[in-house]
Scaffold this active site. Structure first.
Site, PDB file in Angstrom:
ATOM      1  N   ASP A  67      -0.603  -3.551   6.144  1.00 34.27           N
ATOM      2  CA  ASP A  67      -1.557  -3.426   7.256  1.00 34.27           C
ATOM      3  C   ASP A  67      -2.868  -4.111   6.357  1.00 34.27           C
ATOM      4  OD1 ASP A  67       0.677  -1.759   8.076  1.00 34.27           O
ATOM      5  OD2 ASP A  67       0.637   0.273   7.676  1.00 34.27           O
ATOM      6  N   HIS A  71       0.411  -1.383   0.171  1.00 32.79           N
ATOM      7  CA  HIS A  71      -0.214   0.082   0.174  1.00 32.79           C
ATOM      8  C   HIS A  71       0.991   1.010   0.152  1.00 32.79           C
ATOM      9  CE1 HIS A  71       0.859  -0.699   4.376  1.00 32.79           C
ATOM     10  NE2 HIS A  71       0.608   0.577   4.346  1.00 32.79           N
ATOM     11  N   HIS A  74       0.718   4.017   2.019  1.00 30.45           N
ATOM     12  CA  HIS A  74       1.303   4.588   2.934  1.00 30.45           C
ATOM     13  C   HIS A  74       3.385   5.071   3.217  1.00 30.45           C
ATOM     14  CE1 HIS A  74      -2.151   4.089   5.624  1.00 30.45           C
ATOM     15  NE2 HIS A  74      -2.290   4.929   4.911  1.00 30.45           N
ATOM     16  N   HIS A 109       6.508  -5.368  12.553  1.00 29.53           N
ATOM     17  CA  HIS A 109       5.631  -4.005  11.608  1.00 29.53           C
ATOM     18  C   HIS A 109       5.409  -3.468  13.171  1.00 29.53           C
ATOM     19  CE1 HIS A 109       2.006  -0.824  10.693  1.00 29.53           C
ATOM     20  NE2 HIS A 109       3.535  -0.589   9.068  1.00 29.53           N
ATOM     21  N   ASP A 121       5.246   5.113   5.151  1.00 27.48           N
ATOM     22  CA  ASP A 121       6.153   3.725   6.035  1.00 27.48           C
ATOM     23  C   ASP A 121       6.370   2.488   5.085  1.00 27.48           C
ATOM     24  OD1 ASP A 121       3.803   3.372   6.596  1.00 27.48           O
ATOM     25  OD2 ASP A 121       4.137   2.444   8.730  1.00 27.48           O
ATOM     26  N   HIS A 122       6.174   2.686   3.895  1.00 26.63           N
ATOM     27  CA  HIS A 122       6.001   1.072   2.660  1.00 26.63           C
ATOM     28  C   HIS A 122       6.513   1.052   1.650  1.00 26.63           C
ATOM     29  CE1 HIS A 122       3.497  -1.237   5.638  1.00 26.63           C
ATOM     30  NE2 HIS A 122       3.958  -0.570   6.006  1.00 26.63           N
ATOM     31  N   HIS A 160      -8.142  -1.539   5.457  1.00 32.55           N
ATOM     32  CA  HIS A 160      -7.081  -0.614   6.018  1.00 32.55           C
ATOM     33  C   HIS A 160      -7.491   0.864   5.785  1.00 32.55           C
ATOM     34  CE1 HIS A 160      -3.957   0.575   8.074  1.00 32.55           C
ATOM     35  NE2 HIS A 160      -2.613   1.160   7.260  1.00 32.55           N
TER      36      HIS A 160
END
Length: 330
Positions: A214, A62, A64, A273, A66-67, A143
């Site tokens: 997530d 995804h 976001h 995570h 942090d990914h 999510h």
């Protein structure tokens, strides 16, 4: 099949953990797979034997940060690396918006790539793809942004050639053996037609792993865990902490993931995570909680092989489907 965790923290990096990235080295092909690419991933690779030049597939769960915030830098560095012809092309699979994001960064930063990059944007319902005879299935999750899990299924290992079977059938050792090993169908000098597959032992089934992004509802993966050998899934919180949160963050707890797995035959589970509030070392800061809490909560439900990943941990999933930690964190 080896899995190396390059980042295991949720949201932000900590002193001991970087944000999410996971390297997968299949056994049957030389290129390797990167699942997610948080900021700083290429720095983590400098401390691993993995070569960015041999990276063949990137799967983004995804969008976001942090990914995926490490993706532009990783691509730029790869463009400055000498690439062998067989490792030049790179495939990138992820949610809608991934292509526009990368094209904007490449345009405004004047980044040009010297290798073919194929970007595949997933429909909301996921999809199935093939990469070097490996099946890649994207599974929708829940999510606050479109998020997927990736089910990676490797092909079966061909059964070995059994010379005793050919000798029992009166086929003398010689050049024909090489062709029979390749499972060709041949006509012998005596007029018999024989198939090489007859003289090979049964195939060994390939391994199947699921790596999740997530996800608020681990039970969405339950139908896919029936014939899965390993699940890698986020366990951002324990139930105690999750119930105290002021907002709905749409993440999983260790209990939710472990309970989901306990209702299936899956033998192996790796949790990752983790919220920065859980420290690797108990009591490492005044306001920290111990990661032991996450492990204890998961073990209350799941009795199979369970690990909590640390950065730079490398796990081996053998052909017998046994999971072991072969290279602990450094």
């Amino acid at each position: 099949m080896e899995l190396t965790f390059l980042g295991t923290s949720a949201g932000v990096p900590t002193r001991h953990r970087n944000v999410t990235a996971l390297a997968l080295q299949p056994e049957q092909v030389r290129p390797w797979i990167l699942v997610d690419c948080g900021e700083g991933t290429q720095h983590r690779l400098l401390r691993c034997p993995l070569s960015v030049a041999k990276l063949g597939l990137i799967l983004i769960t995804h969008l976001h940060g942090d990914h995926c915030y490490g993706l532009p830098g990783l691509l730029a560095s790869r463009a400055m690396t000498t690439l062998a012809r067989e490792h030049q092309s790179l495939t990138l699979i992820g949610p809608k918006g991934l292509k526009a994001m990368l094209e904007a960064i490449m345009h405004y930063s004047q980044l040009s790539l010297n290798f073919p990059l194929e970007i595949i944007e997933l429909p909301d319902h996921g999809g199935e793809y093939h990469w070097h005879n490996h099946g890649i299935k994207a599974i929708p999750l829940k999510h606050n942004i479109t998020s997927f899990a990736y089910c990676i299924r490797e092909p079966a290992f061909p059964g070995p050639f059994d010379k005793s079977l050919t000798m029992a059938d009166g086929i003398p050792e010689g050049p024909l053996y090489g062709r029979l090993k390749n499972r060709e169908t041949l006509t012998l000098d005596d007029g018999r037609t024989v198939s090489g597959a007859t003289y090979c032992l049964p195939d060994t089934p390939g391994r199947t792993i699921i790596i999740g992004g997530d996800n608020e509802e681990p039970k969405l993966l339950q139908p896919y865990l029936q014939d899965c050998d390993l699940l890698v899934h986020e366990a951002t919180y324990t139930e105690t902490v999750y119930q105290q949160l002021a907002i709905n963050v749409q993440h999983s707890t260790a209990a939710q993931v472990a309970q989901t797995c306990s209702d299936t035959p899956i033998p192996n589970l790796i949790l990752t995570h983790f919220s920065p509030r859980y420290q690797t070392i108990k009591g490492s800061s005044a306001n920290s909680r111990s990661l032991d809490e996450v492990e204890q909560e998961a073990r209350h439900f799941f009795t199979g092989m369970l690990f909590l990943a640390n950065d730079f941990d490398t796990f081996l999933l053998g052909r017998t489907k046994k999971l072991s930690l072969c290279k602990p964190q450094r």
